[in-house]
Design a protein around this motif. Structure first.
Motif, PDB file in Angstrom:
ATOM      1  N   ILE A 121      -2.919   4.649 -10.557  1.00 54.70           N
ATOM      2  CA  ILE A 121      -3.344   3.825  -9.433  1.00 54.70           C
ATOM      3  C   ILE A 121      -3.890   2.471  -9.891  1.00 54.70           C
ATOM      4  O   ILE A 121      -3.839   1.476  -9.166  1.00 54.70           O
ATOM      5  N   TRP A 122      -4.378   2.418 -11.127  1.00 51.58           N
ATOM      6  CA  TRP A 122      -4.930   1.152 -11.629  1.00 51.58           C
ATOM      7  C   TRP A 122      -3.862   0.074 -11.760  1.00 51.58           C
ATOM      8  O   TRP A 122      -4.169  -1.123 -11.685  1.00 51.58           O
ATOM      9  N   TYR A 123      -2.592   0.467 -11.935  1.00 52.92           N
ATOM     10  CA  TYR A 123      -1.521  -0.526 -11.952  1.00 52.92           C
ATOM     11  C   TYR A 123      -1.560  -1.354 -10.663  1.00 52.92           C
ATOM     12  O   TYR A 123      -1.451  -2.585 -10.673  1.00 52.92           O
ATOM     13  N   PHE A 124      -1.682  -0.625  -9.544  1.00 58.20           N
ATOM     14  CA  PHE A 124      -1.537  -1.244  -8.237  1.00 58.20           C
ATOM     15  C   PHE A 124      -2.836  -1.874  -7.743  1.00 58.20           C
ATOM     16  O   PHE A 124      -2.806  -2.787  -6.919  1.00 58.20           O
ATOM     17  N   GLY A 144       1.561  -7.664   6.725  1.00 58.73           N
ATOM     18  CA  GLY A 144       2.920  -7.859   7.226  1.00 58.73           C
ATOM     19  C   GLY A 144       3.954  -7.426   6.213  1.00 58.73           C
ATOM     20  O   GLY A 144       4.980  -6.818   6.557  1.00 58.73           O
ATOM     21  N   ALA A 145       3.683  -7.735   4.951  1.00 54.58           N
ATOM     22  CA  ALA A 145       4.609  -7.345   3.887  1.00 54.58           C
ATOM     23  C   ALA A 145       4.712  -5.831   3.786  1.00 54.58           C
ATOM     24  O   ALA A 145       5.812  -5.275   3.663  1.00 54.58           O
ATOM     25  N   PHE A 146       3.560  -5.147   3.859  1.00 51.92           N
ATOM     26  CA  PHE A 146       3.579  -3.692   3.753  1.00 51.92           C
ATOM     27  C   PHE A 146       4.345  -3.055   4.911  1.00 51.92           C
ATOM     28  O   PHE A 146       5.156  -2.142   4.711  1.00 51.92           O
ATOM     29  N   LEU A 177       5.723  -1.949  -2.981  1.00 58.73           N
ATOM     30  CA  LEU A 177       5.186  -1.200  -1.843  1.00 58.73           C
ATOM     31  C   LEU A 177       3.708  -0.861  -2.046  1.00 58.73           C
ATOM     32  O   LEU A 177       2.871  -1.130  -1.175  1.00 58.73           O
ATOM     33  N   TYR A 178       3.368  -0.314  -3.197  1.00 58.90           N
ATOM     34  CA  TYR A 178       1.991   0.095  -3.435  1.00 58.90           C
ATOM     35  C   TYR A 178       1.066  -1.091  -3.689  1.00 58.90           C
ATOM     36  O   TYR A 178      -0.138  -1.018  -3.420  1.00 58.90           O
ATOM     37  N   THR A 179       1.611  -2.169  -4.195  1.00 61.82           N
ATOM     38  CA  THR A 179       0.813  -3.386  -4.352  1.00 61.82           C
ATOM     39  C   THR A 179       0.266  -3.842  -3.008  1.00 61.82           C
ATOM     40  O   THR A 179      -0.936  -4.114  -2.858  1.00 61.82           O
ATOM     41  N   PHE A 180       1.138  -3.903  -2.007  1.00 60.14           N
ATOM     42  CA  PHE A 180       0.714  -4.386  -0.701  1.00 60.14           C
ATOM     43  C   PHE A 180      -0.030  -3.319   0.103  1.00 60.14           C
ATOM     44  O   PHE A 180      -0.844  -3.653   0.970  1.00 60.14           O
ATOM     45  N   LEU A 181       0.208  -2.046  -0.193  1.00 62.94           N
ATOM     46  CA  LEU A 181      -0.566  -0.982   0.442  1.00 62.94           C
ATOM     47  C   LEU A 181      -2.030  -1.075   0.015  1.00 62.94           C
ATOM     48  O   LEU A 181      -2.939  -1.053   0.862  1.00 62.94           O
ATOM     49  N   ILE A 182      -2.265  -1.158  -1.273  1.00 61.47           N
ATOM     50  CA  ILE A 182      -3.634  -1.249  -1.786  1.00 61.47           C
ATOM     51  C   ILE A 182      -4.338  -2.491  -1.240  1.00 61.47           C
ATOM     52  O   ILE A 182      -5.496  -2.440  -0.800  1.00 61.47           O
ATOM     53  N   ALA A 183      -3.637  -3.628  -1.259  1.00 63.33           N
ATOM     54  CA  ALA A 183      -4.227  -4.873  -0.769  1.00 63.33           C
ATOM     55  C   ALA A 183      -4.567  -4.770   0.716  1.00 63.33           C
ATOM     56  O   ALA A 183      -5.635  -5.200   1.156  1.00 63.33           O
ATOM     57  N   SER A 184      -3.676  -4.160   1.504  1.00 59.44           N
ATOM     58  CA  SER A 184      -3.905  -4.025   2.948  1.00 59.44           C
ATOM     59  C   SER A 184      -5.097  -3.135   3.235  1.00 59.44           C
ATOM     60  O   SER A 184      -5.948  -3.459   4.081  1.00 59.44           O
ATOM     61  N   ILE A 185      -5.176  -1.997   2.566  1.00 57.39           N
ATOM     62  CA  ILE A 185      -6.278  -1.061   2.778  1.00 57.39           C
ATOM     63  C   ILE A 185      -7.626  -1.723   2.490  1.00 57.39           C
ATOM     64  O   ILE A 185      -8.614  -1.501   3.198  1.00 57.39           O
TER      65      ILE A 185
END
Length: 295
Positions: A66-69, A41-43, A184-192
């Protein structure tokens, strides 16, 4: 000063998280399904916000970063949310959120080791107070009241570890990216990583409108807005300072637990909560003293 207010505002929004977790648990979602709802939902909510406030160049990342996220998305967001939601459902909201605030102790150690931030006397005292408060809560636990379990306590400590990791990875990522890009990328990675394993929409299909409102609210209020505010503040203040300032969250969460869910704290638990909240005064004194010296 604005950055410090942003950290506090973000923490207050995090304090409302229990409302959404309890309601979605009532509708039959598991903790990991609620985590998936939150990050997805956040993403979705972040996409139009990001497009309206940042250019494509600003939203582009380098693959080597990418390792940051992965750090902010998986090691922090997914791990600490699962631990926090589980502790919240196993014990009271107040105890779960207090255990979350072992985070400042982890942050102070990690910041000194990995980010080379100075561990001042005031920070050390504030962290010690936070840990002491959590210890008092632990020693005051009583399984007969239904708001305490050993397993729940250990899982609650894991939420503090995961919470701290967001500050560490987020601080490193801020060297190259804006708070919007990081969020944005934090929640993208988590969602995927979560969506293939926790298809929450199968349960959501038959929910009433109220359930959908809580799902949407979970993605917005204690998630998108909270993380944007906190990450913005993190860009202006030291990691350990921001983490301790954010201990206003237990106040909000405890009030929600007592008022909305009729939870009660015993004397020892209340004392521990007050010790944790008092750590804010210690770190505030350090900022005030530093300001006078600078002038």
């Amino acid at each position: 000063m604005l950055a410090r207010f942003a950290v506090i505002a973000g923490a207050l929004l995090w304090g409302t998280l229990a409302i959404f977790v309890k309601k979605l648990t009532f509708y039959g979602f598991t903790e990991m399904e609620i985590v998936t709802i939150r990050v997805t939902g956040a993403f979705i909510c972040l996409i139009p916000i990001a497009m309206a406030t940042a250019s494509m160049n600003q939203l582009t990342i380098q693959l080597r970063h990418i390792w940051y996220f992965i750090g902010t998305g998986l090691f922090s967001i997914v791990f600490f949310n699962w631990a926090y939601f589980t502790a919240m459902n196993m014990m009271s909201i107040s105890i779960a959120v207090m255990l979350l605030y072992t985070g400042p102790a982890f942050v102070a150690v990690f910041s000194a080791v990995f980010l080379k931030e100075k561990l001042t006397g005031q920070k050390g005292a504030a962290v010690l107070m936070t840990v002491t408060g959590c210890a008092v809560i632990a020693l005051s636990g009583d399984s007969s009241t239904g708001n305490w379990t050993v397993v729940g306590f250990l899982i609650g400590l894991c939420s503090g570890l995961g919470y701290a990791l967001y500050s560490i990875f987020g601080k490193v990522a801020l060297r190259n990216y804006s708070s919007m890009t990081i969020t944005l990328y934090t929640f993208l990675i988590a969602s995927i990583c979560l969506l293939p394993f926790f298809p929450f929409w199968k349960k959501a299909a038959g929910m009433p409108l109220e359930g959908w409102l809580y799902m949407t609210g979970l993605g917005l209020l204690p998630t998108v807005f909270a993380y944007l505010l906190y990450t913005y503040g993190l860009n202006k203040v030291e990691t350990s300072t921001a983490s301790i300032l954010a201990t206003v969250e237990p106040v909000a969460a405890a009030m929600i637990g007592m008022i909305l869910f009729r939870e009660q704290l015993n004397g020892g638990q209340l004392a521990g909560a007050l010790i944790i909240v008092s750590s804010i005064l210690v770190i505030s004194y350090e900022r005030k003293k530093s300001g006078r010296l600078a002038a």
